[in-house]
Design a protein around this motif. Structure first.
Motif, PDB file in Angstrom:
ATOM      1  N   THR A   4       0.327  -1.075  -0.018  1.00 61.35           N
ATOM      2  CA  THR A   4       0.071  -0.361  -0.446  1.00 61.35           C
ATOM      3  C   THR A   4       0.761   0.960  -0.124  1.00 61.35           C
ATOM      4  O   THR A   4       2.094   1.078   0.570  1.00 61.35           O
ATOM      5  N   ASP A  15      -6.631  -3.974   2.479  1.00 66.84           N
ATOM      6  CA  ASP A  15      -7.521  -3.539   1.563  1.00 66.84           C
ATOM      7  C   ASP A  15      -7.546  -1.346   1.457  1.00 66.84           C
ATOM      8  O   ASP A  15      -8.526  -1.245   1.780  1.00 66.84           O
ATOM      9  N   ASP A  48      -5.988   2.001  -0.099  1.00 71.13           N
ATOM     10  CA  ASP A  48      -5.071   3.179  -0.674  1.00 71.13           C
ATOM     11  C   ASP A  48      -4.758   3.552  -0.492  1.00 71.13           C
ATOM     12  O   ASP A  48      -3.485   3.732  -1.494  1.00 71.13           O
ATOM     13  N   ASP A  99      -1.191  -2.786   5.667  1.00 70.36           N
ATOM     14  CA  ASP A  99      -0.890  -3.710   4.495  1.00 70.36           C
ATOM     15  C   ASP A  99      -2.322  -4.580   3.526  1.00 70.36           C
ATOM     16  O   ASP A  99      -2.338  -4.771   2.763  1.00 70.36           O
TER      17      ASP A  99
END
Ligand code: TXA
Ligand code: MG
Length: 348
Positions: A253, A320, A322, A317
């Motif tokens: 991420t 989910d 962004d 991480d």
């Protein structure tokens, strides 16, 4: 096949993978686990084990083929040298050809502990360990399992962090399995690592000691022992340091670094308004009051923050997201190691 996991907390021995079942843990079972792990090391195998910093991926440092398996399991470039671990300072003669006075002073003060010393290498150390270089990095870890394993193996143990190359370092057994399950022979699960970030690496081959990687042994602590200390490798190729690569210790991420809580909150709002799943990772600070439901607050103490950091990043991480918005702790010597790792984790 899954990697075998042995618990070494002395209370709760469990096994899975390809090892036969053994009875519940007792103090002597603990010794038995260490004996078996040492046997794997002596036979040229790979054992992940806890240290006080992060989990290491160990192999016999004097066995070039065994060390080659570390590089293969991690996907580590051959240009990155690995740290050699000893169970006591008295064993450095087996891996170092010269032990400068600075090394002796620093080891005397900080060993066993999270300090790695770069010194001239002994002939017995295969060149794969040092990536072809003339120096070797040596460390005596302050963890009962690590030291018992090295002592029982009877050989110095080469061990980088037990993660795939460039990924987050492991501070729990589950982190090791995430990256290396099936790629290594055995994992000793000793619970979470207390230190949480990798050792301070200091090159003592020159006149003035040079910090190649900041860690829990801070500049002021080193200066107290050695007087003057410099930061960074001297010239290119003199002291190769994979930890110095810009991208390292990274989650999948993206991380966005902010120098203040206010800046982080603004970034968070911007990302969320743009439809992104964002989350803040901060140290405990009054400016974040009221925003706690949008992020994780780690400790405002550098040592405790370091101990929590990789675990929180591993968890985020897998959530989910962004983007992870990070409030950078202050630019002071006590926070140097944490800032270094966050900066590398954020590098593209
Ligand atoms: O805390 C730690 O140091 C952990 C535990 C397992 O001991 N190990 C670790 O190893 O972090 P690794 O491979 O992930 O990082 C190795 C670091 C590199 O970043 C580099 O700076 C240094 O050790 N290093 C190794 N050999 C070196 C050498 N000959 N010259 C200069 N730096 C070296
Ligand atoms: Mg590493």
């Amino acid at each position: 096949m899954d990697t075998a996991v042995l618990k070494v907390d002395g209370t709760n021995l469990v096994e899975r993978g390809n090892l036969p079942q053994v009875p519940p843990a007792t103090p002597s079972r603990h010794a038995e686990v260490i004996r078996r792990a040492a046997g794997v090391i002596r036979a040229g195998g790979l054992v992940a084990f806890p240290t006080e910093t992060v989990y290491g991926l160990g192999a016999n440092a004097l066995d070039a083929a065994a060390v080659a398996r570390i590089f293969e399991a991690k996907g580590r470039p051959a240009t990155n040298p690995v740290i050699v671990h000893v169970s006591d300072a008295s064993e450095v003669g087996n891996v170092a050809s010269n032990w400068p006075e600075t090394a002796s002073n620093l080891a005397g003060r900080f060993w066993p502990g999270p300090l790695t010393l770069v010194v001239p290498k002994a002939g017995a150390v295969p060149s794969i360990v040092t990536a072809g270089g003339a120096t070797v990095a040596v460390r005596c870890p302050d963890h009962p399992v690590a030291r018992a394993l090295i002592r029982e193996a009877g050989v110095p143990v080469a061990a980088p962090s037990a993660n795939r190359s460039t990924e987050l370092s492991p501070t729990k057994a589950e982190h090791v399995l995430k990256g290396l399950n099936g790629r290594i022979d055995l994992l000793l699960d000793g619970g979470p690592c207390s230190g949480g970030i990798e050792s301070t690496v200091v090159d003592v081959t020159g006149g003035v000691p040079r910090v190649l990687r900041p860690g829990l042994i801070t500049m002021p602590m080193l200066e107290e022992v050695c007087g003057r200390v410099e930061v960074g490798a001297k010239g290119e190729g003199v002291s190769r340091s994979p930890g110095q690569m810009a991208k390292h210790y990274s989650p999948r991420t993206p991380l966005v670094l902010c120098e203040s809580p206010i800046e982080a909150i603004r970034a968070f709002e911007r990302f969320t308004a743009g439809g992104k799943a964002a989350w803040v990772m901060t140290y405990e600070t009054p400016e974040f009051a009221g925003w706690e439901e949008n992020g994780d607050e780690l400790s405002a103490s550098p040592d405790r923050y370091a101990a929590e950091m990789y675990d929180v990043l591993h968890m985020l991480d897998g959530s989910d997201l962004d983007v992870i918005v990070v409030v950078m702790p202050p630019d002071t010597p006590e926070w140097a190691a944490v800032r270094d790792r966050l900066t590398r984790a954020a590098a593209k």
